[in-house]
Design an enzyme around this catalytic site. Structure first.
Site, mmCIF file in Angstrom:
data_model
loop_
_atom_site.group_PDB
_atom_site.id
_atom_site.type_symbol
_atom_site.label_atom_id
_atom_site.label_comp_id
_atom_site.label_asym_id
_atom_site.label_seq_id
_atom_site.Cartn_x
_atom_site.Cartn_y
_atom_site.Cartn_z
ATOM 1 N N ARG A 72 -12.557 7.020 -7.280
ATOM 2 C CA ARG A 72 -11.460 6.975 -6.303
ATOM 3 C C ARG A 72 -10.883 8.365 -6.056
ATOM 4 O O ARG A 72 -10.576 8.731 -4.927
ATOM 5 C CB ARG A 72 -10.358 6.030 -6.796
ATOM 6 C CG ARG A 72 -10.777 4.572 -6.744
ATOM 7 C CD ARG A 72 -9.608 3.666 -6.974
ATOM 8 N NE ARG A 72 -8.601 3.763 -5.939
ATOM 9 C CZ ARG A 72 -7.349 3.334 -6.067
ATOM 10 N NH1 ARG A 72 -6.953 2.788 -7.205
ATOM 11 N NH2 ARG A 72 -6.496 3.444 -5.079
ATOM 12 N N ASN A 105 2.057 5.072 -1.964
ATOM 13 C CA ASN A 105 0.707 5.627 -2.077
ATOM 14 C C ASN A 105 0.603 6.580 -3.258
ATOM 15 O O ASN A 105 1.575 7.225 -3.641
ATOM 16 C CB ASN A 105 0.317 6.343 -0.780
ATOM 17 C CG ASN A 105 0.239 5.385 0.385
ATOM 18 O OD1 ASN A 105 0.199 4.173 0.179
ATOM 19 N ND2 ASN A 105 0.235 5.908 1.590
ATOM 20 N N HIS A 122 4.662 4.567 -7.139
ATOM 21 C CA HIS A 122 3.554 4.031 -7.940
ATOM 22 C C HIS A 122 2.734 5.114 -8.616
ATOM 23 O O HIS A 122 1.609 4.869 -9.034
ATOM 24 C CB HIS A 122 2.655 3.153 -7.054
ATOM 25 C CG HIS A 122 3.346 1.904 -6.576
ATOM 26 N ND1 HIS A 122 2.970 1.191 -5.470
ATOM 27 C CD2 HIS A 122 4.425 1.245 -7.077
ATOM 28 C CE1 HIS A 122 3.770 0.149 -5.311
ATOM 29 N NE2 HIS A 122 4.667 0.167 -6.259
ATOM 30 N N CYS A 130 -0.315 10.721 -21.097
ATOM 31 C CA CYS A 130 -0.813 10.489 -22.451
ATOM 32 C C CYS A 130 -0.205 9.189 -22.985
ATOM 33 O O CYS A 130 0.997 8.991 -22.942
ATOM 34 C CB CYS A 130 -0.454 11.658 -23.354
ATOM 35 S SG CYS A 130 -0.897 11.336 -25.071
ATOM 36 N N CYS A 152 -5.626 13.863 -24.937
ATOM 37 C CA CYS A 152 -4.512 14.660 -24.444
ATOM 38 C C CYS A 152 -4.611 16.107 -24.930
ATOM 39 O O CYS A 152 -4.874 16.354 -26.106
ATOM 40 C CB CYS A 152 -3.219 14.021 -24.942
ATOM 41 S SG CYS A 152 -1.753 14.977 -24.579
ATOM 42 N N CYS A 155 -1.003 16.659 -27.517
ATOM 43 C CA CYS A 155 -0.925 16.104 -28.878
ATOM 44 C C CYS A 155 -2.309 15.979 -29.513
ATOM 45 O O CYS A 155 -2.420 15.737 -30.709
ATOM 46 C CB CYS A 155 -0.195 14.761 -28.888
ATOM 47 S SG CYS A 155 -1.132 13.420 -28.103
HETATM 48 N N1 LIG Z 1 -3.648 5.462 -0.060
HETATM 49 C C1 LIG Z 1 -3.206 4.986 -1.231
HETATM 50 O O1 LIG Z 1 -2.642 5.703 -2.041
HETATM 51 C C2 LIG Z 1 -3.402 3.513 -1.518
HETATM 52 C C3 LIG Z 1 -4.493 2.824 -1.021
HETATM 53 C C4 LIG Z 1 -4.632 1.452 -1.327
HETATM 54 C C5 LIG Z 1 -3.649 0.827 -2.099
HETATM 55 N N2 LIG Z 1 -2.594 1.513 -2.581
HETATM 56 C C6 LIG Z 1 -1.581 0.770 -3.372
HETATM 57 O O2 LIG Z 1 -1.554 -0.519 -2.774
HETATM 58 C C7 LIG Z 1 -0.319 -1.206 -2.933
HETATM 59 C C8 LIG Z 1 -0.258 -1.884 -1.632
HETATM 60 O O3 LIG Z 1 0.804 -2.110 -0.840
HETATM 61 P P1 LIG Z 1 0.881 -1.482 0.620
HETATM 62 O O4 LIG Z 1 1.897 -2.264 1.341
HETATM 63 O O5 LIG Z 1 1.017 -0.010 0.482
HETATM 64 O O6 LIG Z 1 -0.556 -1.692 1.283
HETATM 65 P P2 LIG Z 1 -1.273 -2.983 1.811
HETATM 66 O O7 LIG Z 1 -2.748 -2.708 1.699
HETATM 67 O O8 LIG Z 1 -0.735 -4.198 1.230
HETATM 68 O O9 LIG Z 1 -0.899 -3.002 3.372
HETATM 69 C C9 LIG Z 1 -1.312 -2.024 4.269
HETATM 70 C C10 LIG Z 1 -0.617 -2.287 5.583
HETATM 71 O O10 LIG Z 1 -0.935 -1.235 6.479
HETATM 72 C C11 LIG Z 1 -1.131 -1.773 7.769
HETATM 73 N N3 LIG Z 1 -1.942 -0.787 8.505
HETATM 74 C C12 LIG Z 1 -3.285 -0.570 8.440
HETATM 75 N N4 LIG Z 1 -3.628 0.466 9.232
HETATM 76 C C13 LIG Z 1 -2.507 0.914 9.822
HETATM 77 C C14 LIG Z 1 -2.206 1.969 10.733
HETATM 78 N N5 LIG Z 1 -3.169 2.777 11.211
HETATM 79 N N6 LIG Z 1 -0.919 2.139 11.115
HETATM 80 C C15 LIG Z 1 0.075 1.340 10.641
HETATM 81 N N7 LIG Z 1 -0.149 0.342 9.766
HETATM 82 C C16 LIG Z 1 -1.411 0.124 9.360
HETATM 83 C C17 LIG Z 1 -1.772 -3.127 7.539
HETATM 84 O O11 LIG Z 1 -1.565 -3.989 8.628
HETATM 85 C C18 LIG Z 1 -1.021 -3.596 6.273
HETATM 86 O O12 LIG Z 1 0.163 -4.314 6.607
HETATM 87 C C19 LIG Z 1 0.638 -0.141 -3.302
HETATM 88 O O13 LIG Z 1 0.977 -0.453 -4.602
HETATM 89 C C20 LIG Z 1 -0.171 1.186 -3.336
HETATM 90 O O14 LIG Z 1 0.125 1.889 -4.523
HETATM 91 C C21 LIG Z 1 -2.450 2.838 -2.301
HETATM 92 ZN ZN LIG Z 2 -0.410 13.500 -25.870
#
Ligand SMILES: NC(=O)c1ccc[n+]([C@@H]2O[C@H](COP(=O)([O-])OP(=O)(O)OC[C@H]3O[C@@H](n4cnc5c(N)ncnc54)[C@H](O)[C@@H]3O)[C@@H](O)[C@H]2O)c1
Ligand SMILES: [Zn+2]
Length: 250
Positions: A72, A105, A122, A130, A152, A155
């Protein structure tokens, strides 16, 4: 109201606001090539969350979870901020200290786009924590491409884990408190690209709404946030935010 009128109204509300909070989810990074969790091309259609993003999985099969995070990180490293991330930085520049970005994100794209005042609810996939001494750091030389869970460097005994909140884990109390405060205190609250179903993050738009903010939901479909929004704009985040910044800087 057509979308042009909505953009006009939202821009007007932003101009009148003293404090603004923007709250983003995985949808804002979709145009950068990072899959969201939900939806048909979501990450979890290929991998099962319960197999990989939990403490149980990490204890049972640390090497598998570690390698999945390597994978990832590699994908995310190739991604670049898109117009939506950049527009948010421009909004921050207009508001300076009265601006807060709260993101769910973990991909660092807001930082890469130059936004400064960021609350990462998040965690961050490029940081490690660690499990023994609790130190959080981001020196990727330690763990880059490591096949096994590294130890780590402070430590020397503890195992490193990604500094992200896994399913079933609580958010850091101080970080959540700060996010709640910034949601309750703002005049305009804009949710971007979040399904609004992951708690407790999903409670932030309601907190803003209940405390008098003008709440906006920007998404490609109606979301759980729409219920607590005075305006919902159904269109890709990059288009909507660019249109707003155009109005603000005219
Ligand atoms: N990029 C990252 O860091 C990433 C990626 C995947 C999941 N996550 C994690 O997933 C969890 C999910 O919850 P969430 O609500 O962030 O995501 P989610 O996947 O639940 O929802 C994503 C939302 O984005 C909308 N969407 C898609 N493309 C779009 C665009 N171009 N413009 C506007 N909206 C758009 C979708 O309709 C949906 O409602 C969080 O805990 C997060 O930490 C993070
Ligand atoms: Zn440590």
């Amino acid at each position: 109201m057509n979308s042009e009128e909505k953009i006009e109204l939202i821009s007007q509300k932003i101009k009148e606001a003293k404090k603004i909070t923007i709250f983003t989810g995985a949808g804002i990074s979709k145009a950068s090539g990072i899959p969201t969790f939900r939806g048909k091309d979501g990450l979890w259609s290929k991998y099962s969350a319960s197999e990989l993003a939990t403490m149980n999985a990490f204890i049972k099969n640390p090497k598998l979870v570690w390698q999945w995070y390597n994978h990832r990180r590699k994908l995310i490293k190739q991604a670049k901020p898109n117009a939506a991330h950049l527009a948010i930085t421009k909004i921050e520049n207009l508001f300076k200290d009265n601006f807060t970005l709260i993101t769910q994100n973990i991909d660092s794209l807001h930082k890469e786009a130059g936004t400064k005042n960021i609350i990462e609810l998040h965690g961050n996939i490029f940081e490690v924590r660690c499990m023994r001494c609790g130190k959080v750091y981001g020196d990727d030389k330690i763990y880059q491409d490591s096949e096994f869970v590294p130890k780590c460097s402070y430590c020397k005994k503890g195992s490193l884990r990604p500094n992200v909140v896994w399913f079933g884990e609580n958010l850091d109390r101080d970080i959540l408190d700060e996010a709640m405060k910034k949601s309750a205190l703002c005049d305009v609250f804009i949710a971007v690209g979040t399904s609004g179903v992951v708690q407790p993050a999903a409670s932030l738009p309601k907190i803003a709404y209940d405390n008098g903010a003008f709440v906006v939901d920007i998404n490609i479909e109606y979301s759980a946030v729409s219920i607590y929004s005075q305006e919902t704009v159904i269109s890709p985040a990059q288009d909507t935010l660019e249109a707003i910044i155009d109005k603000l800087t005219k």
